[in-house]
Design a protein around this motif. Structure first.
Motif, mmCIF file in Angstrom:
data_model
loop_
_atom_site.group_PDB
_atom_site.id
_atom_site.type_symbol
_atom_site.label_atom_id
_atom_site.label_comp_id
_atom_site.label_asym_id
_atom_site.label_seq_id
_atom_site.Cartn_x
_atom_site.Cartn_y
_atom_site.Cartn_z
ATOM 1 N N THR A 274 0.824 -1.212 0.000
ATOM 2 C CA THR A 274 0.000 0.000 0.000
ATOM 3 C C THR A 274 0.860 1.265 0.000
ATOM 4 O O THR A 274 0.428 2.310 -0.471
ATOM 5 C CB THR A 274 -0.966 0.032 1.204
ATOM 6 O OG1 THR A 274 -0.192 0.054 2.412
ATOM 7 C CG2 THR A 274 -1.894 -1.157 1.204
ATOM 8 N N ARG B 151 3.053 6.425 -2.648
ATOM 9 C CA ARG B 151 4.221 6.930 -3.383
ATOM 10 C C ARG B 151 3.824 7.397 -4.788
ATOM 11 O O ARG B 151 4.343 8.396 -5.294
ATOM 12 C CB ARG B 151 5.286 5.833 -3.490
ATOM 13 C CG ARG B 151 6.034 5.614 -2.190
ATOM 14 C CD ARG B 151 6.953 4.412 -2.247
ATOM 15 N NE ARG B 151 7.668 4.298 -1.001
ATOM 16 C CZ ARG B 151 8.823 4.926 -0.734
ATOM 17 N NH1 ARG B 151 9.420 5.637 -1.676
ATOM 18 N NH2 ARG B 151 9.385 4.817 0.442
ATOM 19 N N ARG C 30 -6.327 9.261 1.553
ATOM 20 C CA ARG C 30 -6.408 8.013 2.324
ATOM 21 C C ARG C 30 -7.725 7.286 2.044
ATOM 22 O O ARG C 30 -7.753 6.082 1.880
ATOM 23 C CB ARG C 30 -6.313 8.280 3.836
ATOM 24 C CG ARG C 30 -5.048 8.955 4.288
ATOM 25 C CD ARG C 30 -4.757 8.634 5.741
ATOM 26 N NE ARG C 30 -4.361 7.248 5.870
ATOM 27 C CZ ARG C 30 -3.110 6.813 5.709
ATOM 28 N NH1 ARG C 30 -2.151 7.635 5.429
ATOM 29 N NH2 ARG C 30 -2.835 5.531 5.815
ATOM 30 N N ARG D 20 0.735 0.904 6.883
ATOM 31 C CA ARG D 20 0.822 1.528 8.204
ATOM 32 C C ARG D 20 -0.461 1.339 9.003
ATOM 33 O O ARG D 20 -0.464 1.383 10.215
ATOM 34 C CB ARG D 20 1.041 3.047 8.064
ATOM 35 C CG ARG D 20 2.261 3.464 7.300
ATOM 36 C CD ARG D 20 3.514 3.163 8.103
ATOM 37 N NE ARG D 20 4.695 3.768 7.514
ATOM 38 C CZ ARG D 20 5.281 3.367 6.400
ATOM 39 N NH1 ARG D 20 4.791 2.342 5.726
ATOM 40 N NH2 ARG D 20 6.360 3.966 5.940
ATOM 41 N N ASP D 21 -1.572 1.191 8.275
ATOM 42 C CA ASP D 21 -2.891 1.208 8.926
ATOM 43 C C ASP D 21 -3.728 0.011 8.509
ATOM 44 O O ASP D 21 -4.946 0.057 8.562
ATOM 45 C CB ASP D 21 -3.635 2.499 8.516
ATOM 46 C CG ASP D 21 -3.823 2.606 7.005
ATOM 47 O OD1 ASP D 21 -3.120 1.893 6.265
ATOM 48 O OD2 ASP D 21 -4.680 3.396 6.564
ATOM 49 N N ARG E 268 -0.102 12.145 12.809
ATOM 50 C CA ARG E 268 -1.112 12.744 11.915
ATOM 51 C C ARG E 268 -2.512 12.359 12.370
ATOM 52 O O ARG E 268 -2.696 11.319 13.026
ATOM 53 C CB ARG E 268 -0.867 12.276 10.474
ATOM 54 C CG ARG E 268 -1.166 10.818 10.292
ATOM 55 C CD ARG E 268 -1.033 10.391 8.843
ATOM 56 N NE ARG E 268 -1.216 8.967 8.786
ATOM 57 C CZ ARG E 268 -0.465 8.128 8.094
ATOM 58 N NH1 ARG E 268 0.541 8.581 7.396
ATOM 59 N NH2 ARG E 268 -0.719 6.844 8.087
HETATM 60 O O1 DC Z 1 6.057 1.970 3.172
HETATM 61 P P1 DC Z 1 6.507 3.150 2.306
HETATM 62 O O2 DC Z 1 7.768 3.807 2.804
HETATM 63 O O3 DC Z 1 6.595 2.777 0.865
HETATM 64 O O4 DC Z 1 5.338 4.233 2.449
HETATM 65 C C1 DC Z 1 5.415 5.483 1.841
HETATM 66 C C2 DC Z 1 4.640 6.515 2.656
HETATM 67 O O5 DC Z 1 3.243 6.234 2.618
HETATM 68 C C3 DC Z 1 5.016 6.622 4.127
HETATM 69 O O6 DC Z 1 5.307 7.974 4.456
HETATM 70 C C4 DC Z 1 3.807 6.206 4.902
HETATM 71 C C5 DC Z 1 2.678 6.251 3.918
HETATM 72 N N1 DC Z 1 1.782 5.123 4.058
HETATM 73 C C6 DC Z 1 0.617 5.324 4.739
HETATM 74 O O7 DC Z 1 0.378 6.413 5.250
HETATM 75 N N2 DC Z 1 -0.277 4.307 4.850
HETATM 76 C C7 DC Z 1 -0.031 3.112 4.314
HETATM 77 N N3 DC Z 1 -0.926 2.124 4.433
HETATM 78 C C8 DC Z 1 1.181 2.881 3.615
HETATM 79 C C9 DC Z 1 2.074 3.923 3.521
#
Ligand code: DC
Length: 228
Positions: free
Chosen positions: A31, A36, A104, A130-131, A187
């Motif tokens: 994700t 990105r 999001r 992340r979530d 955030r």
């Molecule tokens: O895992 P990554 O470094 O490729 O993620 C890139 C950015 O996206 C990072 O700043 C966090 C955000 N992200 C997010 O907010 N929620 C997600 N599910 C995945 C990544």
């Protein structure tokens, strides 16, 4: 089965998740790559994610993921941007775009559709981000939170960038990691946090193979317990 793998940048989460998915023959959904791609659009158009004008971009952007031999291919408005989204500039911008509630909302909806399609066709899904365990799939069958100390993560990131021929200063990277952690976890919209039922995998002192095996063992162990 939906397996959620969350954690901060540079924890080894992505490579671990990709390998776990490969060994389980599950669909792998990265994700972060989606945020990105949105960030790349912000850079290319010059429209800052903090500006109201970004709303139009957030609403119209087309993002598509396709499984590939080495994980996943990412398409932005039909163009393969899998390589272009991996720069440090995009990393920094992706943390900014991921603060937007409208971005999001759209990404989460897409993630749910992709996972639903896979599970409808009888395939397991490994989704990392992340979530995932907290917001996207709070009822995921398995949840892992992969983490490592900021110093270890900065060192790993430096190595990755050097391998790609980018010049790096490890101190700058460490500062950026602290800043990004702070932004990602404070955030308002879906901050990075540990789901109460997630297993924590600290990779600071473990090898890649140990991390993968650790997760696979827990998935298999739980699957055996479920069947009883
Ligand atoms: O895992 P990554 O470094 O490729 O993620 C890139 C950015 O996206 C990072 O700043 C966090 C955000 N992200 C997010 O907010 N929620 C997600 N599910 C995945 C990544």
């Amino acid at each position: 089965m939906i397996i959620a793998i969350d954690g901060p940048a540079g924890s080894g989460k992505s490579s671990t998740a990709r390998e776990v998915a490969r060994r389980l023959e599950a669909l792998y959904i990265d994700t972060g790559a989606m945020y990105r791609a949105v960030a790349l659009k912000a850079i290319r158009t010059g429209v800052l994610p903090e500006s109201p004008a970004f709303t139009t971009i957030a609403e119209s952007i087309l993002i598509h993921l396709e499984p590939s031999a080495d994980g996943v291919k990412v398409f932005l408005d039909g163009e393969d941007v899998s390589g272009a989204i991996r720069s440090e500039e995009v990393s920094v911008m992706s943390s900014r775009v991921s603060q937007r509630v409208d971005v999001r909302r759209r990404m989460v909806a897409l993630q749910r559709i992709m996972a639903q399609r896979a599970s409808d066709s009888g395939r397991d899904v490994v989704m990392e981000g992340r979530d995932i365990g907290t917001v996207v799939f709070p009822a995921a069958d398995r949840k892992f939170f992969v983490t490592a100390s900021a110093e270890v993560r900065a060192r790993r990131r430096a190595r990755q960038l050097r391998e790609k021929g980018e010049e790096v200063d490890e101190k700058d990277l460490l500062r950026e990691i602290h800043e990004r952690d702070e932004r990602d976890s404070t955030r308002e919209a879906s901050p990075l946090r540990l789901a109460p039922d997630a297993r924590v995998i600290d990779t600071s002192d473990s090898s890649f193979e140990e991390q993968v095996e650790n997760i696979l063992t827990q998935i298999r162990g739980n699957a055996a317990a479920d069947a009883r």
